[in-house]
Design a protein around this motif. Sequence first.
Motif, PDB file in Angstrom:
ATOM      1  N   LYS A  15      90.865  32.948  75.905  1.00 13.55           N
ATOM      2  CA  LYS A  15      91.847  32.214  76.712  1.00 13.55           C
ATOM      3  C   LYS A  15      92.864  33.174  77.324  1.00 13.55           C
ATOM      4  O   LYS A  15      93.416  32.916  78.393  1.00 13.55           O
ATOM      5  CB  LYS A  15      92.540  31.166  75.833  1.00 13.55           C
ATOM      6  N   GLY A  16      93.116  34.298  76.635  1.00 16.97           N
ATOM      7  CA  GLY A  16      94.037  35.307  77.164  1.00 16.97           C
ATOM      8  C   GLY A  16      95.495  35.019  76.905  1.00 16.97           C
ATOM      9  O   GLY A  16      96.370  35.749  77.374  1.00 16.97           O
ATOM     10  N   GLU A  17      95.780  33.980  76.161  1.00 22.79           N
ATOM     11  CA  GLU A  17      97.166  33.637  75.834  1.00 22.79           C
ATOM     12  C   GLU A  17      97.302  33.549  74.321  1.00 22.79           C
ATOM     13  O   GLU A  17      97.027  32.511  73.719  1.00 22.79           O
ATOM     14  CB  GLU A  17      97.551  32.300  76.475  1.00 22.79           C
ATOM     15  N   VAL A  18      97.668  34.666  73.705  1.00 24.78           N
ATOM     16  CA  VAL A  18      97.765  34.722  72.250  1.00 24.78           C
ATOM     17  C   VAL A  18      99.171  34.316  71.825  1.00 24.78           C
ATOM     18  O   VAL A  18     100.156  34.966  72.189  1.00 24.78           O
ATOM     19  CB  VAL A  18      97.428  36.126  71.726  1.00 24.78           C
ATOM     20  N   ALA A  19      99.267  33.228  71.092  1.00 25.15           N
ATOM     21  CA  ALA A  19     100.571  32.740  70.641  1.00 25.15           C
ATOM     22  C   ALA A  19     101.133  33.660  69.563  1.00 25.15           C
ATOM     23  O   ALA A  19     100.413  34.068  68.654  1.00 25.15           O
ATOM     24  CB  ALA A  19     100.438  31.322  70.111  1.00 25.15           C
ATOM     25  N   MET A  20     102.401  33.996  69.673  1.00 25.78           N
ATOM     26  CA  MET A  20     103.050  34.856  68.700  1.00 25.78           C
ATOM     27  C   MET A  20     104.067  34.050  67.898  1.00 25.78           C
ATOM     28  O   MET A  20     104.881  33.315  68.471  1.00 25.78           O
ATOM     29  CB  MET A  20     103.761  36.029  69.404  1.00 25.78           C
ATOM     30  N   PRO A  21     104.055  34.176  66.572  1.00 24.79           N
ATOM     31  CA  PRO A  21     105.030  33.448  65.756  1.00 24.79           C
ATOM     32  C   PRO A  21     106.441  33.991  65.970  1.00 24.79           C
ATOM     33  O   PRO A  21     106.630  35.158  66.323  1.00 24.79           O
ATOM     34  CB  PRO A  21     104.549  33.705  64.320  1.00 24.79           C
ATOM     35  N   GLU A  22     107.422  33.151  65.772  1.00 26.31           N
ATOM     36  CA  GLU A  22     108.822  33.538  65.964  1.00 26.31           C
ATOM     37  C   GLU A  22     109.328  34.261  64.711  1.00 26.31           C
ATOM     38  O   GLU A  22     109.302  33.709  63.618  1.00 26.31           O
ATOM     39  CB  GLU A  22     109.675  32.294  66.217  1.00 26.31           C
ATOM     40  N   PRO A  23     109.808  35.520  64.846  1.00 21.32           N
ATOM     41  CA  PRO A  23     110.309  36.236  63.672  1.00 21.32           C
ATOM     42  C   PRO A  23     111.682  35.737  63.243  1.00 21.32           C
ATOM     43  O   PRO A  23     112.405  35.109  64.041  1.00 21.32           O
ATOM     44  CB  PRO A  23     110.381  37.689  64.151  1.00 21.32           C
ATOM     45  N   ALA A  24     112.030  36.037  62.018  1.00 29.66           N
ATOM     46  CA  ALA A  24     113.360  35.714  61.508  1.00 29.66           C
ATOM     47  C   ALA A  24     114.406  36.600  62.197  1.00 29.66           C
ATOM     48  O   ALA A  24     114.055  37.623  62.788  1.00 29.66           O
ATOM     49  CB  ALA A  24     113.391  35.920  59.999  1.00 29.66           C
ATOM     50  N   PRO A  25     115.675  36.248  62.145  1.00 29.51           N
ATOM     51  CA  PRO A  25     116.726  37.101  62.739  1.00 29.51           C
ATOM     52  C   PRO A  25     116.686  38.498  62.125  1.00 29.51           C
ATOM     53  O   PRO A  25     116.316  38.662  60.948  1.00 29.51           O
ATOM     54  CB  PRO A  25     118.017  36.370  62.369  1.00 29.51           C
ATOM     55  N   PRO A  26     117.069  39.547  62.899  1.00 32.45           N
ATOM     56  CA  PRO A  26     117.034  40.925  62.378  1.00 32.45           C
ATOM     57  C   PRO A  26     117.850  41.078  61.097  1.00 32.45           C
ATOM     58  O   PRO A  26     118.981  40.603  61.006  1.00 32.45           O
ATOM     59  CB  PRO A  26     117.640  41.741  63.521  1.00 32.45           C
ATOM     60  N   SER A  27     117.245  41.744  60.117  1.00 32.08           N
ATOM     61  CA  SER A  27     117.902  41.933  58.820  1.00 32.08           C
ATOM     62  C   SER A  27     118.754  43.197  58.770  1.00 32.08           C
ATOM     63  O   SER A  27     119.631  43.325  57.921  1.00 32.08           O
ATOM     64  CB  SER A  27     116.846  42.011  57.716  1.00 32.08           C
ATOM     65  N   GLY A  28     118.445  44.159  59.673  1.00 29.94           N
ATOM     66  CA  GLY A  28     119.135  45.448  59.640  1.00 29.94           C
ATOM     67  C   GLY A  28     118.418  46.482  58.789  1.00 29.94           C
ATOM     68  O   GLY A  28     118.740  47.669  58.849  1.00 29.94           O
ATOM     69  N   PHE A  29     117.410  46.047  58.015  1.00 30.36           N
ATOM     70  CA  PHE A  29     116.673  46.977  57.161  1.00 30.36           C
ATOM     71  C   PHE A  29     115.505  47.608  57.913  1.00 30.36           C
ATOM     72  O   PHE A  29     114.884  46.979  58.767  1.00 30.36           O
ATOM     73  CB  PHE A  29     116.132  46.257  55.925  1.00 30.36           C
ATOM     74  N   LYS A  30     115.214  48.865  57.568  1.00 28.69           N
ATOM     75  CA  LYS A  30     114.083  49.606  58.138  1.00 28.69           C
ATOM     76  C   LYS A  30     113.030  49.847  57.066  1.00 28.69           C
ATOM     77  O   LYS A  30     113.364  50.305  55.971  1.00 28.69           O
ATOM     78  CB  LYS A  30     114.546  50.955  58.686  1.00 28.69           C
ATOM     79  N   VAL A  31     111.769  49.576  57.401  1.00 27.98           N
ATOM     80  CA  VAL A  31     110.684  49.792  56.450  1.00 27.98           C
ATOM     81  C   VAL A  31     109.614  50.667  57.095  1.00 27.98           C
ATOM     82  O   VAL A  31     109.212  50.437  58.238  1.00 27.98           O
ATOM     83  CB  VAL A  31     110.047  48.456  56.005  1.00 27.98           C
ATOM     84  N   ALA A  32     109.174  51.675  56.355  1.00 25.51           N
ATOM     85  CA  ALA A  32     108.069  52.533  56.790  1.00 25.51           C
ATOM     86  C   ALA A  32     106.790  52.040  56.130  1.00 25.51           C
ATOM     87  O   ALA A  32     106.739  51.879  54.904  1.00 25.51           O
ATOM     88  CB  ALA A  32     108.324  53.979  56.407  1.00 25.51           C
ATOM     89  N   VAL A  33     105.761  51.792  56.945  1.00 27.70           N
ATOM     90  CA  VAL A  33     104.445  51.411  56.431  1.00 27.70           C
ATOM     91  C   VAL A  33     103.508  52.583  56.703  1.00 27.70           C
ATOM     92  O   VAL A  33     103.297  52.956  57.856  1.00 27.70           O
ATOM     93  CB  VAL A  33     103.928  50.130  57.105  1.00 27.70           C
TER      94      VAL A  33
END
Length: 488
Positions: free
Chosen positions: A135-153
Amino acid sequence: MGRELTKKERMEIERHEMPRQTAEARTHNFDEVALGYSVEVAMEEAERCLECKKPKCIDGCPVGIDIPAFIVAIREGQFDEALAIIKKDNTLPAICGRVCPQEDQCEKTCVVGGKHEPIAIGRLERFAADWELAKGEVAMPEPAPPSGFKVAVVGSGPAGLACAADLALRGHQVTLFEALHKPGGVLVYGIPEFRLPKDIVRKEIYNLERMGVEIRCNFVVGKSATVEELFDEYHYDAIFVGTGAGLPYFMGIPGENFIGVLSANEFLTRVNLMKAFAFPDYDTPVIVGRRVAVVGGGNVAMDCLRTAKRLGAEEVICLYRRTRAEAPARLEELENAEEEAIDFRWLSAPVEIYGNEDGCVTGARVIKFELGEPDASGRRRPVPIEGSEYDVELDNIIMGIGQGPNPLLTTSTPGLKLKKWGNIEVDDATMMTSIPGVFAGGDIVTGAATVILAMGAGKKASAGIDRYLREEAKVPRSQRVAEAATAG
């Protein structure tokens, strides 16, 4: 909409097979073998679901997808709704629908499977994901408000991708570090194009970037920067280690150093990631002779066998020291390989590899086995048969007998507690390691396993990281550093 079928009528519907390329056609290309369900077939397969009051299939899913709910949505033609249900728990449905061993997980516990063939859960998941991609239209979930934390994966394989997606949805700033030049981990370097098209992986990773995840390739944690430096110099508040199991195992038999002996890891990486099958259009060569043997009976071995066939080998031999019944490969992959005229020599393994004066492989001495009493794995132990050795001429031999954890990160991280074979030890409830703020999951913890199990570990670790940040760290490291600098 027609009338609703009775339970008896649903159970009388036969399971729908997946259309595939013919064996003759597919051995001459790297296109995907399985072609997917049509809308009509998917909806009819979905009719087979009984909507059990206590669905055991959910318990069989490592990430806990509400399987009956998404199948009912497909049955009713609500494909967007089906995707929304799946994506609550699985951010990579197009991938999992193709490579997860559903027959040993959700489909194994399907109630319909008690008397009939189980619902084709994996194929329906793939259908829903493919429908959205087309379809070419991939729905993206709404993220929570920014927490200010940084995470390295660290590591962009299934565990890292799942963890990064979940953390981004929780509002954290995520950077995904990948040692290779493309993200995706085993999804891009290990699984062949004919089983998992790389365009699908690219699209799933692009969706991750749309969620705000930063991806940094050619960054080797343990060399480019240590775990300690990610905390102290890059100011990450937590780190997830999902570096997988990328260190190949060899047999330790004479002749393994001859030219033409490859690990499955190197062979598949050259072909899948570096496009060696298109040499010289791509710079990486791969040498495949007329006769090739692959040692092993798992999915990786099947991938090597079928890849060698597509690269032009006239004769491809599988050497596995147990029988077909004990082979850990998915039944679908075994059947595909058999259809592609792979020569399976069960209860056989090499004991020595021969080479010529130029240092190139010329053959191997193979011994036959019989099965004895069960070993620690629960499978009957292969016992060599004295005097059964025979020689086979070969141009290449590929070792597909497994892999372990790469020690680069673990040996450069003081205080990181490891298990006997070098895997990282974690708290089962939180996935935190012996170092506060450092979490781990996937093959680096469990040893080589499935894509969906690694994803489940990544999701579980994300929840542990989120609790740690909000309940223990409380204040982002960057904020503490800035406040200390101001106070100074």
